[in-house]
Design a protein around this motif. Structure first.
Motif, PDB file in Angstrom:
ATOM      1  N   ASP A 200       0.824  -1.213   0.000  1.00 53.08           N
ATOM      2  CA  ASP A 200       0.000   0.000   0.000  1.00 53.08           C
ATOM      3  C   ASP A 200       0.858   1.262   0.000  1.00 53.08           C
ATOM      4  OD1 ASP A 200      -2.190  -1.630   0.023  1.00 53.08           O
ATOM      5  OD2 ASP A 200      -2.650  -1.352   2.147  1.00 53.08           O
ATOM      6  N   GLU A 201       2.002   1.211   0.675  1.00 49.60           N
ATOM      7  CA  GLU A 201       2.909   2.360   0.678  1.00 49.60           C
ATOM      8  C   GLU A 201       3.494   2.588  -0.719  1.00 49.60           C
ATOM      9  OE1 GLU A 201       5.495   5.488   2.321  1.00 49.60           O
ATOM     10  OE2 GLU A 201       3.424   4.767   2.437  1.00 49.60           O
ATOM     11  N   ARG A 204       0.706   4.175  -2.716  1.00 46.49           N
ATOM     12  CA  ARG A 204       0.537   5.592  -2.349  1.00 46.49           C
ATOM     13  C   ARG A 204       1.610   6.457  -2.996  1.00 46.49           C
ATOM     14  NH1 ARG A 204       2.909   9.284   0.298  1.00 46.49           N
ATOM     15  NH2 ARG A 204       4.612   7.896   0.909  1.00 46.49           N
ATOM     16  N   LYS A 208       1.010   9.324  -5.892  1.00 41.46           N
ATOM     17  CA  LYS A 208       1.435  10.706  -5.640  1.00 41.46           C
ATOM     18  C   LYS A 208       2.264  11.239  -6.807  1.00 41.46           C
ATOM     19  CE  LYS A 208       4.046  13.500  -2.302  1.00 41.46           C
ATOM     20  NZ  LYS A 208       4.847  13.465  -1.048  1.00 41.46           N
TER      21      LYS A 208
END
Length: 220
Positions: A200-201, A204, A208
């Motif tokens: 998930d990081e 993200r 971005k």
């Protein structure tokens, strides 16, 4: 032992009405208490991370404890601005100084497997090969297709030391290189939780960067 000595000195200074000296010693003792507490918290977190990484090693059947994990994700919107991200977790904690982002060179219809090949090959055969240490475990966002593409990139980059898994989104199944069947971890598994956290990081961070590239493109 040192704290006991300081406490005795502080009491003596206070009894002798050397209040400035007593206050100075009190501040030293206060600082020492803070440092002891900080060390205890840090050690506790390290112990938890070690337990989780051991569980991850056993759950995935890895050769080594995955102290350094690098995860990759692809982000695109139709034919626009395909990008990739790489995030790094060391001993279970993000190392944002080693995060990297990539602009994928393909110009035609987005192809996640081709993009995964490109970013994996560039990471382990380009300039980053010398500036960053190799991981123990590589995680790619995707199932068999993305994993196969990443495996080929690693082979072409001649990286043989790292193990690699892919995480399929729909059922959170884990595909490991060399295994025919996916690995299904229980929903309350700490190993699954840290894998999803890393995945998930990466998502993200990729999203971005994609938003940044997309906004610049629309402005042009």
């Amino acid at each position: 032992k040192l704290k006991g000595q300081l406490l005795n000195e502080m009491k003596k200074a206070s009894s002798s009405e050397e209040f400035e000296k007593a206050a100075h010693l009190r501040d030293k003792i206060k600082w020492m208490d803070q440092e002891i507490n900080h060390y205890a918290v840090k050690k506790h977190k390290a112990d938890i991370s070690k337990d989780i990484l051991n569980e991850l090693k056993n759950a995935l059947g890895l050769t080594n404890i995955p102290k350094r994990i690098e995860a990759f994700d692809i982000s695109n919107l139709g034919p626009f601005e395909t990008v990739a991200s790489m995030v790094v977790f060391e001993k279970g904690v993000p190392n944002k100084n080693h995060y990297r982002r990539f602009k994928i060179s393909q110009k035609k219809v987005p192809n996640d497997t081709a993009a995964i090949y490109e970013v994996i090959y560039r990471r382990y055969n380009g300039s980053l090969k010398k500036s960053l240490p190799n991981p123990d475990l590589i995680v790619v966002d995707g199932g068999k297709g993305q994993l196969s593409s990443a495996e080929k990139a690693l082979k072409d980059a001649n990286l043989k030391t790292a193990e690699i898994v892919g995480i399929a989104k729909r059922l959170e199944q884990i595909y490991k290189a060399g295994n025919k069947e996916p690995i299904n971890l229980l929903s309350d598994s700490k190993a699954l939780h840290i894998l999803l956290q890393i995945r998930d990081e990466a998502h993200r961070f990729a999203l971005k960067y994609h938003k940044l590239r997309r906004n610049k493109s629309f402005l042009r």
